[in-house]
Motif scaffolding. Structure first.
Motif, PDB file in Angstrom:
ATOM      1  N   THR A 169      67.410  69.430  70.476  1.00 21.22           N
ATOM      2  CA  THR A 169      68.723  70.397  70.709  1.00 21.22           C
ATOM      3  C   THR A 169      69.274  69.030  70.534  1.00 21.22           C
ATOM      4  N   ALA A 175      83.671  72.918  67.767  1.00 22.58           N
ATOM      5  CA  ALA A 175      85.083  73.955  68.559  1.00 22.58           C
ATOM      6  C   ALA A 175      85.495  73.123  69.493  1.00 22.58           C
ATOM      7  N   ALA A 234      69.371  81.789  66.175  1.00 21.99           N
ATOM      8  CA  ALA A 234      70.779  82.616  66.629  1.00 21.99           C
ATOM      9  C   ALA A 234      71.292  80.705  67.900  1.00 21.99           C
ATOM     10  N   GLU A 235      70.156  80.796  68.446  1.00 25.37           N
ATOM     11  CA  GLU A 235      70.296  79.277  69.695  1.00 25.37           C
ATOM     12  C   GLU A 235      71.110  78.621  69.566  1.00 25.37           C
ATOM     13  N   ASP A 273      79.434  75.472  60.213  1.00 23.91           N
ATOM     14  CA  ASP A 273      78.990  76.457  60.192  1.00 23.91           C
ATOM     15  C   ASP A 273      77.572  77.037  60.824  1.00 23.91           C
ATOM     16  N   GLY A 274      77.473  76.023  61.039  1.00 22.03           N
ATOM     17  CA  GLY A 274      75.411  76.650  61.644  1.00 22.03           C
ATOM     18  C   GLY A 274      74.566  76.581  61.248  1.00 22.03           C
ATOM     19  N   LYS A 299      72.171  77.736  66.033  1.00 22.45           N
ATOM     20  CA  LYS A 299      73.462  78.196  65.332  1.00 22.45           C
ATOM     21  C   LYS A 299      74.930  77.468  66.520  1.00 22.45           C
ATOM     22  N   LYS A 300      74.533  78.436  67.454  1.00 24.65           N
ATOM     23  CA  LYS A 300      75.539  78.429  68.079  1.00 24.65           C
ATOM     24  C   LYS A 300      75.634  77.339  69.176  1.00 24.65           C
ATOM     25  N   LEU A 301      74.378  76.520  69.182  1.00 24.70           N
ATOM     26  CA  LEU A 301      74.551  75.166  69.701  1.00 24.70           C
ATOM     27  C   LEU A 301      75.607  74.148  68.808  1.00 24.70           C
ATOM     28  N   GLN A 308      77.146  75.081  66.450  1.00 19.39           N
ATOM     29  CA  GLN A 308      79.360  75.561  66.360  1.00 19.39           C
ATOM     30  C   GLN A 308      79.861  74.903  67.144  1.00 19.39           C
ATOM     31  N   ASP A 309      78.960  74.628  68.411  1.00 20.66           N
ATOM     32  CA  ASP A 309      79.743  74.845  69.370  1.00 20.66           C
ATOM     33  C   ASP A 309      80.280  72.844  69.874  1.00 20.66           C
TER      34      ASP A 309
END
Length: 207
Positions: free
Chosen positions: A81, A192, A181-182, A163-164, A184-186, A188-189
């Protein structure tokens, strides 16, 4: 072993991409020495690793940038992270110009030192020919690296995250590791709502 070993890799500019010099310089600023953002974040601030490791490669039609580290039990999630969030910080805020200048000078100096003997110069030249089809000497390398801007380096970080997409290899105590998935979202976030700088025009040819 009680140590977790993680390697997270991202797609990066290839040997023909105009951003190839940007990724060379990005690595030097990002991970070059104890004052680098990666060392400061992972070792000094968080105590997650002993010596952060970074690898990058540029091939004809592909490139990669990866961060590999070992960490203690229960730290895998925080480590991966922290790496993604650090890349996000750089995509948003960039590097201080003085750090960019120092990293460029350090990089070019290392190349010059690595070509001082006939044996090392031959290896360097062969590597350049295989990658670029011509020898990129230290003077031309320095010229091209000086053309890299702070926005170019922001773009390198942003492109890795937007693109994650990533590759993750992990061995050891991994109970705290987030799901794909978590993560990838992190990733992309992180980018953003920010403007990732457009790709610069092609850099000077190596020929």
């Amino acid at each position: 072993s009680n140590q977790g070993n993680l390697n997270i890799g991202f797609r990066a500019p290839d040997a023909q991409d105009p951003d190839r010099y940007a990724v060379m310089l990005f690595r030097s600023v990002f991970s070059g020495g104890m004052s680098s953002p990666l060392f400061q974040e992972l070792r000094v601030k968080r105590g997650l690793v002993y010596t952060p490791g970074v690898q990058s490669g540029q091939f004809d039609n592909a490139g990669f940038f990866s961060i590999d580290n070992g960490t203690g039990p229960g730290k895998a999630g925080e480590l991966v992270t922290a790496v993604i969030e650090l890349l996000g910080t750089i995509a948003r805020d960039g590097f201080p110009q003085k750090d960019i200048d120092q990293a460029r000078d350090r990089f070019v100096r290392a190349v010059r030192n690595s070509t001082e003997t006939a044996d090392s110069a031959a290896g360097y030249n062969a590597n350049q020919i295989m990658k670029f089809g011509a020898v990129l000497g230290p003077d031309e390398l320095e010229k091209n690296l000086k053309a890299v801007t702070a926005d170019d380096l922001r773009r390198v970080a942003g492109q890795m995250l937007k693109d994650g997409e990533f590759a993750l290899a992990a061995v050891g105590p991994l109970a705290t590791l987030p799901s794909y998935a978590e993560l990838k979202k992190l990733a992309q976030d992180q980018v953003a709502g920010i403007d990732i700088p457009e790709k610069a025009p092609p850099k000077p040819s190596v020929t």
